[in-house]
Design a protein around this motif. Structure first.
Motif: not given
Lengths: 112, 158
Positions: A86, A90-91, B57, B129, B132-133
């Motif tokens: 993940k 994501l990055t 997340n 991050m 986004s999460l």
């Protein structure tokens, strides 16, 4: 940081024997990788099968490990667990590494 | 005796027990403490059997937030602490991180733009991050304290 290396054919396999590559381990990881990849075959595969968690510092350390390779060497990744996968997706850092589902798949590259 | 009772009552109001939904801890501002706290948060989340995505997340974003507080809020400071309060609700997971480190620049959250992979970045992903999460992020400077609240959506059970 416990990194275990083994040469299989023309591939250097480096197994991370730790559950986390995180901010507390990042420098040790990068130094350990420099030591292990200083000499040896051009292709290195990092086996992340034991790693449950990589944070952004750990991700940075994996990128740094790739950048500090010698000319002609490459670093592939294998066996990413869901939370690790993940972070790479994501990055979008999954776009700069060849990533294999498991070690068996990573090693077919060598045979092929 | 009276004082003891008062303390107990106060404790009850801070941390309702018997529901298993609240988690509170205090940590030193260093990366090993972030690791230990992150593992504790993980255990707490696991006990709630959240959907895998929600669990990941929350776990990833909170670790990034704690790393950032240690790295930036406490750079060159040798004392202070970080307090974490986590509640897992039916639809929302809420984390309140309080620390007595330095304020965020401009008293606001970083923009959190994503670094471009092509530049082979070794850092700068943290706030991208987190944003986004998580569903929402709020930051307040309160006197000498930073208060960061992150909320995450909790989906239906697997």
């Amino acid at each position: 940081m416990d990194l275990q290396s083994e040469q299989l054919g023309e591939t250097l396999v480096i197994r991370v024997n730790a559950s986390r590559v995180d901010a507390a381990a990042a420098i040790q990881f990068k130094d350990g990788m420099r030591e292990l990849t200083r000499e040896g075959p051009d292709r290195c595969v990092l086996d992340l099968g034991q790693v449950d968690f990589v944070d952004s510092s750990g991700l940075g350390a994996i990128v740094a490990s790739m950048k500090q390779l010698n000319d002609g060497q490459k670093l592939d990744l294998a066996a990413l667990k869901p939370a690790v996968d993940k972070v790479f997706r994501l990055t979008r850092m999954d776009t700069i590494f060849a990533i294999y589902t498991d070690m068996a798949t990573a090693m077919t590259y060598d045979a092929g | 005796m009276l004082a003891d009772t008062a303390l107990m009552v106060q404790d009850e109001t801070i941390k309702p027990h018997g529901r298993g939904s609240a988690f509170e801890t205090v940590m030193e501002p260093d990366f090993l403490a972030v690791r230990n706290t992150s593992l504790k948060i993980d255990n707490h989340l696991a006990a709630h059997q959240l959907p895998a995505d929600d669990h990941q997340n929350c776990s990833i974003a909170l670790t990034e937030a704690l790393n950032n507080i240690v790295e930036h809020g406490f750079a060159n400071l040798d004392s202070g602490e970080i307090r974490i309060a986590l509640t897992v609700g039916v639809t929302t997971i809420r984390a309140v991180l309080t620390d007595d480190g330095r304020a965020m620049p401009g008293f606001q959250l970083p923009e959190g733009a994503a670094p471009d992979p092509i530049d082979l970045p070794e850092g700068g992903f943290g706030w991208f991050m987190i944003k986004s999460l998580s569903r929402s992020q709020t930051y307040e400077r309160c006197g000498e304290m930073n208060v960061l609240t992150l909320e995450f959506s909790r989906g239906p059970a697997n």
